[in-house]
Design a protein around this motif. Structure first.
Motif, PDB file in Angstrom:
ATOM      1  N   SER A 231       0.836  -1.204   0.000  1.00  0.00           N
ATOM      2  CA  SER A 231       0.000   0.000   0.000  1.00  0.00           C
ATOM      3  C   SER A 231       0.873   1.257   0.000  1.00  0.00           C
ATOM      4  O   SER A 231       0.495   2.273  -0.591  1.00  0.00           O
ATOM      5  CB  SER A 231      -1.005  -0.032   1.159  1.00  0.00           C
ATOM      6  N   ALA A 232       2.088   1.171   0.565  1.00  0.00           N
ATOM      7  CA  ALA A 232       2.998   2.317   0.500  1.00  0.00           C
ATOM      8  C   ALA A 232       3.413   2.574  -0.942  1.00  0.00           C
ATOM      9  O   ALA A 232       3.470   3.734  -1.398  1.00  0.00           O
ATOM     10  CB  ALA A 232       4.220   2.076   1.380  1.00  0.00           C
ATOM     11  N   ALA A 233       3.701   1.474  -1.662  1.00  0.00           N
ATOM     12  CA  ALA A 233       4.117   1.626  -3.065  1.00  0.00           C
ATOM     13  C   ALA A 233       3.008   2.256  -3.891  1.00  0.00           C
ATOM     14  O   ALA A 233       3.255   3.112  -4.751  1.00  0.00           O
ATOM     15  CB  ALA A 233       4.503   0.257  -3.632  1.00  0.00           C
ATOM     16  N   ILE A 234       1.788   1.818  -3.636  1.00  0.00           N
ATOM     17  CA  ILE A 234       0.660   2.374  -4.391  1.00  0.00           C
ATOM     18  C   ILE A 234       0.436   3.842  -4.001  1.00  0.00           C
ATOM     19  O   ILE A 234       0.214   4.701  -4.860  1.00  0.00           O
ATOM     20  CB  ILE A 234      -0.602   1.523  -4.177  1.00  0.00           C
ATOM     21  N   ASP A 235       0.553   4.134  -2.709  1.00  0.00           N
ATOM     22  CA  ASP A 235       0.414   5.523  -2.249  1.00  0.00           C
ATOM     23  C   ASP A 235       1.405   6.439  -2.964  1.00  0.00           C
ATOM     24  O   ASP A 235       1.071   7.554  -3.351  1.00  0.00           O
ATOM     25  CB  ASP A 235       0.649   5.616  -0.733  1.00  0.00           C
ATOM     26  N   LYS A 236       2.627   5.928  -3.153  1.00  0.00           N
ATOM     27  CA  LYS A 236       3.673   6.722  -3.798  1.00  0.00           C
ATOM     28  C   LYS A 236       3.251   7.113  -5.215  1.00  0.00           C
ATOM     29  O   LYS A 236       3.480   8.227  -5.659  1.00  0.00           O
ATOM     30  CB  LYS A 236       4.959   5.899  -3.853  1.00  0.00           C
ATOM     31  N   ILE A 237       2.666   6.139  -5.917  1.00  0.00           N
ATOM     32  CA  ILE A 237       2.201   6.422  -7.278  1.00  0.00           C
ATOM     33  C   ILE A 237       1.067   7.453  -7.229  1.00  0.00           C
ATOM     34  O   ILE A 237       1.069   8.427  -7.978  1.00  0.00           O
ATOM     35  CB  ILE A 237       1.707   5.128  -7.955  1.00  0.00           C
ATOM     36  N   VAL A 238       0.128   7.223  -6.321  1.00  0.00           N
ATOM     37  CA  VAL A 238      -1.044   8.098  -6.248  1.00  0.00           C
ATOM     38  C   VAL A 238      -0.624   9.536  -5.907  1.00  0.00           C
ATOM     39  O   VAL A 238      -1.179  10.499  -6.432  1.00  0.00           O
ATOM     40  CB  VAL A 238      -2.064   7.558  -5.231  1.00  0.00           C
ATOM     41  N   GLU A 239       0.410   9.653  -5.049  1.00  0.00           N
ATOM     42  CA  GLU A 239       0.873  10.982  -4.630  1.00  0.00           C
ATOM     43  C   GLU A 239       1.351  11.840  -5.795  1.00  0.00           C
ATOM     44  O   GLU A 239       1.333  13.067  -5.729  1.00  0.00           O
ATOM     45  CB  GLU A 239       2.030  10.848  -3.634  1.00  0.00           C
ATOM     46  N   ARG A 240       1.810  11.178  -6.858  1.00  0.00           N
ATOM     47  CA  ARG A 240       2.323  11.945  -7.994  1.00  0.00           C
ATOM     48  C   ARG A 240       1.202  12.629  -8.765  1.00  0.00           C
ATOM     49  O   ARG A 240       1.449  13.372  -9.700  1.00  0.00           O
ATOM     50  CB  ARG A 240       3.105  11.019  -8.928  1.00  0.00           C
ATOM     51  N   TYR A 241      -0.022  12.333  -8.417  1.00  0.00           N
ATOM     52  CA  TYR A 241      -1.168  12.929  -9.118  1.00  0.00           C
ATOM     53  C   TYR A 241      -1.856  13.947  -8.237  1.00  0.00           C
ATOM     54  O   TYR A 241      -1.967  13.748  -7.023  1.00  0.00           O
ATOM     55  CB  TYR A 241      -2.154  11.831  -9.538  1.00  0.00           C
ATOM     56  N   GLN A 242      -2.287  15.009  -8.900  1.00  0.00           N
ATOM     57  CA  GLN A 242      -2.997  16.017  -8.146  1.00  0.00           C
ATOM     58  C   GLN A 242      -4.470  15.691  -8.219  1.00  0.00           C
ATOM     59  O   GLN A 242      -5.001  15.328  -9.266  1.00  0.00           O
ATOM     60  CB  GLN A 242      -2.721  17.385  -8.763  1.00  0.00           C
ATOM     61  N   ARG A 243      -5.102  15.844  -7.112  1.00  0.00           N
ATOM     62  CA  ARG A 243      -6.508  15.493  -7.024  1.00  0.00           C
ATOM     63  C   ARG A 243      -7.322  16.772  -7.159  1.00  0.00           C
ATOM     64  O   ARG A 243      -7.106  17.702  -6.384  1.00  0.00           O
ATOM     65  CB  ARG A 243      -6.705  14.851  -5.647  1.00  0.00           C
ATOM     66  N   VAL A 244      -8.164  16.827  -8.159  1.00  0.00           N
ATOM     67  CA  VAL A 244      -9.014  18.014  -8.296  1.00  0.00           C
ATOM     68  C   VAL A 244     -10.448  17.573  -8.115  1.00  0.00           C
ATOM     69  O   VAL A 244     -10.944  16.730  -8.861  1.00  0.00           O
ATOM     70  CB  VAL A 244      -8.838  18.685  -9.676  1.00  0.00           C
ATOM     71  N   SER A 245     -11.068  18.121  -7.129  1.00  0.00           N
ATOM     72  CA  SER A 245     -12.429  17.697  -6.848  1.00  0.00           C
ATOM     73  C   SER A 245     -13.410  18.679  -7.439  1.00  0.00           C
ATOM     74  O   SER A 245     -13.253  19.890  -7.309  1.00  0.00           O
ATOM     75  CB  SER A 245     -12.624  17.567  -5.343  1.00  0.00           C
TER      76      SER A 245
END
Lengths: 299, 649
Positions: free
Chosen positions: A273-287
Motif C-alpha cells: 500500500s505504501a508503493a501504491i500511495d507513492k504512485i497516487v501521490e504523484r497525481y494532483q486530485r481536483v475535486s
C-alpha cells in the motif's frame, strides 16, 4: 514572392512533398507498417501451444512442436496468425479504449508490479517480531491444558458405594506398587473414549467426562502419584497427571513461526500500500465540489 | 537453543509462508523424561479416526460466486476447518466450527474455475473471441455484475443449467437437448491457470503433516440433460506436480471413462495420482450406477476394473440429500425415508423418479449381480460423507449450519426457493446439514489418508462424529470384543470395513462381525446399530435384509426382527433434546443366522442416534413459525460404514 508566403500554399506544398517522399522515395519498411507483419517463430508457437494444451512446461511443448506433423503444425500456425490478426485489428479500431475490463487488467498489472517492490523486502529483525507479538498479544494466548491417564470403574449399572470402595482400594494398590503412567491400560475397565489425554483443554476434557470432572482434575496439584477417585458421567476414575499448563501468554520463541508468518503478511500489505500511495501521490486530485465552492469566493 | 530456532526461522521463513494455525485432533507429544524421550499418544490402536470434508466449494466456483459467495476463498475454507473464526460470505457474521476438522479437500468446479470471480473483479485474463462474440461477452459480464449486485445471481445460474433430455434412458451426452453452457467467456485458460495455482498454493500453505491435512482436488461437473454424474477428484500430491496440469473438466468430456483415461495419461506424464468420488447419485436419473456404461454398452470386466481402480469410494450423504437408499427401493426399511432430495439440477421441472442406478445400496446389489455374470464388480466401493457446501464453510452441524449456497444461510433467505414452472423447487429447508468423511488412518498425512481412501477403510456420517469400528473374521470370540486390545486383535484375526472376507478352506461356521459404535462426546446418544446385508440368490437376483444387532435400553425384538422406537426427547419449542434415552456406546459380536457359503454378499453397518432437532427447526423457532411439511422437525442422524464383501471360493 508573396504567393509562397501564403500559409495555405506552404501547407499544400509541404503536404505534397511529404506524400512524394513517403509513397515514392521512402524505403519499404516505412510504408509497410509493422502492424501488418506477424512474426511466426518457435518461441511464439511454444507459448501459444502451452495455452492451447493448458500445460505449462516449455521444454515439453518445444519437444511436441518439433515432433508435430507438418499438417498439424500448419493448423497451429493458422490459428496463431488468426488470433494475432484479430487482436491487432481490435487495437487498430481502438477497441481497447474506454474498456473497463482492460482498464481493470492494467490496474491489476500495476498492483502486481507494486507487489514486486517487496521482492527485496528488508529482512525482519527479532525486534520486528517482538513488536508485532506485543501489539497483538491477545491472538497468541494459550488455553490451560492437561496431560493425564486414568483407570476407570464404570458405575452406571452397579451400586455406587461398592464401585467407589473398589476404586479406593485400587488407588492404594496403584500407589503402593508405584504403577507407571504407561501401565494404566492394565487396570480397571475400558473407558468409551481415550485412555490417555495429551495437552487437552478444559472444554475437551469436559466433553468426554462431564463438566464436574473437568473442573475437578484441573485443580489437582500433586503430579507424583495416583489420585482420585473422581466422579464422571460414567463412573469413577483414578488419575495420574503427567503435566498441567495454566492459561498463559506464550513466549515469543514458542509461537515464532506463527508470529513470523503474521508479521510478514502485515509487512507485505504495508509495503504494497505504501508503493501504491507513492504512485497516487504523484497525481494532483481536483475535486469537482471544491471548484464549485471556490468559484464564488474568487469573484 | 530457543534463540537458535528463532533465527533459523527468520532465515528460512522467507521462502515459505508458514501457516501454523490451530492444530487438529490427532495429537502426540514428545515427553522428555530424565534421560530418554518417549512418544506419548492418546491411543495405542493401529489406526485412528480422522474427520474431514472431501467436497467443499469456495468463491472460485462459478455457482458459488453467483449465489453470493464473493469472499470465502480457499484460505477462508482452511481457516474454518482448523477451528478459527471466519467471516460468513453472505451475512458477514463471524462464524466458527465447534470441533475442528482433521483434513479438507477444496474442490472447486473445474469448469470456469475462478472465471466468474475474475470477471466480476475485473481481473480476468481472457482472449478475444472476435468482434461480435466480444460484444456478447461484454453483455454477459454486465448481466452477471448486475445480478450479483441485486442478489439475483441465482437466476443466471439457473439459465446455464441443463434441460430435460428428449430421449430418456439413452446416452444423455448424445441427447439433442444436451448442450454445454460454458463458452460465453472465450479462452479462459489463463484465468483458470491463475485460479488453480492459487488454490494449490493455499493447500500447500495449510498442510501440516500430523496435525492438519489439505488435499488438492476439484470437481468434474458432468451433468448431461440434468443427469448428475458429478465427481470430486482428489490427489495426494503437492504443489509441484499439481501445477503441471490443469483440472480436467466436463467441458473436455462428459464421459467418466474419458476422465479416467485422463488420470492414466496425466499420471504417466506428471506422476500425479488421482481418485474420483461420485456424488449425488440420488439425482443422476439412474445413470450413476446404471446396468450399462453411460454410452449404453454392456459392462465388461475391463470396464469394472478400470472404474474400481479410480473410484474406490463414493459420497453417500451430503447437503443435497442422502443417497443410501429410497423408500421405493427398500420398502421394508423403516429408516429409508431419510433426507430424500427429489430435485434435479436443471432449468426445467421434471418429476423425480428414484431408480436403482441412483442409490448406493441398490448399486452395491447390482454390483454383485454383474460380478456373478462378468467376473468383476464395477460397484465395489466404500463410502464417505461430505458437505458440498459452496460457502467455503464446511458445516454439517444442525445448530451451526451455514448453508449450501452462501445466500441460504439465514432463516429468511433459506426460504427463497427457485421458482419453476410445473412443480416444487428446492429451498434451504429441503437441504440437509450433512455430512462428514471418517477415515481410519495410521497418521494424519496426505499419503495415509489417500491410502485409506484406496483401501476403503472409511465411513460416512450425517454430521455427528460417532466412532464406528467394524471387522469381520472367522475366528473371533466373544472375549475379543471386551478386550482392552480389541482393535489389535480385530486387525490380526479379521478384516476392517472396506475389506474382503475370504472363505477359509474349511469353514464350518459362518463369519463373525465385531462392531463397536461410540457416540460423539458432544452429541446425542445412540439408538441402535443395524447390519445391512445384500446377497445374490440362487436365481442370480440380488436381495437385501436389515438386522437390528445392538440397541439401547430394555427393548425386545419382535418375531420378525423389528425393534420398537427409542423414543423422543426433543422439545420442539426451544428446540433441544436430552440424553436420558439411548446409549453412549453399543457393541456386539454378531453372526449372520442366514449365512450361505455359496452366496456372494456384502455387509455394512448403519448406526442411528436418538432423535434430535433438524436445522430447519432452529430456523422455525427463530422465525417464530411452525415447522412446515417441507422439512421434518426431528431427524435421526446416522453413520454408514463401507461394506465388507464375501465371495465364495
Amino acid at each position: 514572392m508573396s504567393f509562397f508566403k501564403e500559409p495555405l500554399v506552404q501547407f499544400v506544398v509541404l503536404g505534397l512533398a511529404l506524400y512524394v517522399f513517403i509513397n515514392i522515395l521512402a524505403p519499404d519498411n516505412l510504408v509497410q507498417n509493422d502492424t501488418n507483419t506477424i512474426q511466426v517463430n518457435d518461441d511464439r508457437l511454444v507459448e501459444y501451444l502451452q495455452f492451447q494444451r493448458k500445460s505449462f512446461e516449455p521444454a515439453k511443448a518445444l519437444q511436441m512442436l518439433n515432433k508435430m506433423p507438418a499438417g498439424e503444425r500448419d493448423r497451429l500456425i493458422d490459428n496463431y496468425v488468426r488470433d494475432e490478426a484479430l487482436y491487432r485489428e481490435a487495437l487498430s479500431y481502438g477497441l481497447d479504449d474506454n474498456d473497463e475490463i482492460i482498464r481493470r487488467r492494467l490496474i491489476q498489472k500495476m498492483e502486481y508490479i507494486a507487489q514486486g517492490f517487496y521482492d527485496n523486502v528488508p529482512a525482519l529483525e527479532e525486534a520486528d517480531l517482538r513488536a508485532h507479538f506485543d501489539k497483538n498479544i491477545d491472538q497468541y494466548k494459550i488455553d490451560p491444558s492437561i496431560t493425564f491417564t486414568h483407570v476407570f470403574f464404570p458405575a452406571e449399572n452397579d451400586d455406587q458405594q461398592v464401585v467407589l470402595r473398589q476404586a479406593e482400594q485400587e488407588l492404594s494398590q496403584l500407589n503402593r506398587k508405584k504403577v507407571d503412567f504407561s501401565e494404566a491400560g492394565k487396570y480397571g475397565k475400558r473407558f468409551l473414549y481415550n485412555l490417555n489425554y495429551v495437552e487437552r483443554t478444559p472444554a475437551f476434557v469436559s466433553s468426554h467426562f462431564g463438566q464436574a470432572f473437568s473442573q475437578n482434575i484441573f485443580t489437582l496439584k500433586d503430579l507424583a502419584q495416583w489420585q482420585g477417585p473422581i466422579r464422571s458421567e460414567y463412573g469413577y476414575h483414578l488419575v495420574n497427571i503427567k503435566s498441567t499448563s495454566p492459561a498463559r501468554t506464550p513466549d515469543l520463541e514458542e509461537v515464532a513461526a506463527k508470529v513470523l508468518a503474521d508479521t510478514q503478511r502485515e509487512q507485505h500489505r504495508d509495503l504494497k500500500s505504501a508503493a501504491i500511495d507513492k504512485i497516487v501521490e504523484r497525481y494532483q486530485r481536483v475535486s469537482q465540489q471544491e471548484k464549485h465552492i471556490s468559484a464564488p469566493g474568487s469573484e | 537453543m530457543k534463540k537458535l530456532i528463532l533465527s533459523i526461522l527468520l532465515i528460512s521463513g522467507f521462502s515459505v509462508a508458514i501457516a501454523q494455525d490451530v492444530g487438529a485432533d490427532a495429537r502426540s507429544v514428545e515427553v522428555s523424561e530424565t534421560t530418554e524421550a518417549t512418544e506419548l499418544t492418546e491411543t495405542t490402536e493401529p489406526t485412528q479416526v480422522l474427520w474431514g470434508d472431501t467436497h467443499l466449494h469456495t468463491s472460485y466456483s462459478f455457482d458459488a460466486f453467483l449465489n453470493q459467495n464473493q469472499s470465502a476463498d480457499p484460505d477462508t475454507a482452511y481457516r474454518w476447518a482448523k477451528g478459527l473464526p471466519v467471516i460468513h460470505p453472505y451475512s458477514r457474521a463471524r462464524v466458527q466450527i465447534e470441533t475442528p476438522l482433521d483434513f479438507l479437500v477444496v474442490s472447486d468446479h473445474a469448469e470456469l474455475m475462478g472465471v466468474i470471480r475474475a470477471v466480476a473483479n475485473d481481473t480476468a485474463d481472457i482472449g478475444s473471441l472476435g468482434f461480435l462474440s466480444d460484444i456478447k461477452r461484454w453483455f454477459t459480464t454486465r448481466a452477471i455484475l448486475n445480478a450479483i449486485e441485486n442478489e439475483t445471481g441465482k437466476g443466471i445460474f439457473v439459465k446455464i443449467l441443463p434441460v430435460t433430455g428428449e430421449q430418456p434412458g439413452s446416452d444423455p451426452v448424445k441427447d439433442p437437448a444436451n448442450e454445454l453452457a460454458v463458452g460465453a467467456f472465450g479462452d479462459t485458460v489463463k484465468t483458470e491457470t491463475t485460479a488453480w495455482h492459487e488454490i494449490v498454493d493455499a493447500a500447500e500453505r495449510h498442510n501440516q503433516p500430523g496435525r492438519f491435512t489439505s488435499l488438492v482436488g476439484w470437481e468434474w461437473s458432468s451433468i448431461p440433460t440434468g443427469a448428475n454424474l458429478h465427481r470430486v477428484v482428489v490427489s495426494p500430491d503437492g504443489g509441484e506436480k499439481s501445477k503441471k496440469y490443469l483440472p480436467y473438466g466436463s467441458d473436455q468430456s462428459q464421459y467418466p471413462e474419458d476422465l479416467w483415461s485422463w488420470f492414466e495419461q496425466t499420471n504417466k506424464d506428471t506422476g500425479a495420482r488421482f481418485l474420483s468420488i461420485p456424488h449425488n447419485s440420488n439425482i443422476s436419473k439412474g445413470y450413476m450406477f446404471a446396468d450399462t456404461t453411460l454410452k449404453g454398452e454392456s459392462i465388461t470386466a475391463a470396464y469394472a476394473k478400470q472404474r474400481m481402480k479410480w473410484e474406490p469410494i463414493t459420497e453417500i450423504t451430503q447437503i443435497k440429500g442422502d443417497s443410501e437408499t429410497h423408500p421405493s427401493l427398500s420398502p421394508d426399511d423403516e429408516f429409508a425415508g431419510f433426507e430424500n432430495y427429489p430435485f434435479y439440477i436443471q432449468q426445467t421441472w421434471e418429476e423425480y423418479l428414484p431408480k436403482k442406478g441412483d442409490f448406493v445400496r441398490s448399486a452395491l446389489r447390482r454390483g454383485l449381480e454383474i460380478e456373478q455374470n462378468v467376473g468383476a464388480n464395477p460397484y465395489k466401493f466404500g463410502v464417505i460423507g461430505s458437505t458440498d457446501s459452496h460457502t467455503g464453510i464446511a458445516s454439517a452441524e444442525e445448530n451451526n449450519f451455514w448453508g449450501k449456497m452462501a445466500k441460504d444461510s439465514t432463516p429468511e433467505t433459506k426460504l427463497d426457493g427457485l421458482v419453476r414452472d410445473g412443480g416444487d423447487s428446492a429451498n434451504g429447508w429441503h437441504r440437509a446439514a450433512q455430512g462428514l468423511a471418517a477415515v481410519w488412518a495410521k497418521e494424519n498425512t496426505r499419503e495415509e489418508i489417500f491410502a485409506a481412501f484406496q483401501r476403503k477403510e472409511t465411513y460416512a456420517t450425517t454430521g455427528p462424529r460417532m466412532k464406528v469400528r467394524f471387522f469381520a473374521g472367522w475366528n473371533f470370540v466373544e472375549e475379543d470384543l471386551q478386550a482392552r486390545d480389541f482393535v489389535e486383535r480385530a486387525y490380526q484375526k479379521g478384516v476392517p470395513m472396506g475389506g474382503d472376507l475370504i472363505a477359509p478352506q474349511q469353514a464350518e461356521n459362518g463369519p463373525q462381525f465385531l462392531i463397536r459404535v461410540t457416540k460423539d462426546p458432544l452429541e446425542a446418544n445412540l439408538d441402535r446399530v443395524q447390519m445391512i446385508k445384500g446377497w445374490v440368490d440362487a436365481a442370480g437376483k440380488s436381495q437385501e435384509k436389515i438386522f437390528n444387532v445392538a440397541w439401547s435400553g430394555e427393548r425386545e425384538l419382535s418375531a420378525d426382527g423389528a425393534l420398537p422406537a427409542v423414543g423422543n426427547t426433543v422439545d420442539a419449542g426451544v428446540p433441544t433434546y436430552n440424553n436420558s434415552i439411548g446409549s453412549g456406546e453399543l457393541s456386539v459380536m454378531w453372526a449372520d443366522p442366514e449365512f450361505d457359503a455359496s452366496q456372494r454378499a456384502f455387509y455394512y453397518v448403519r448406526a442411528l442416534q436418538i432423535p434430535t432437532p433438524r436445522h430447519s427447526l432452529y430456523d422455525a423457532v427463530a422465525l417464530q413459525q411452525e415447522a412446515t411439511d417441507v422439512a421434518p422437525a426431528v431427524i435421526q442422524e446416522r453413520a454408514y460404514t463401507s461394506p465388507i464383501w464375501y465371495a465364495p471360493q
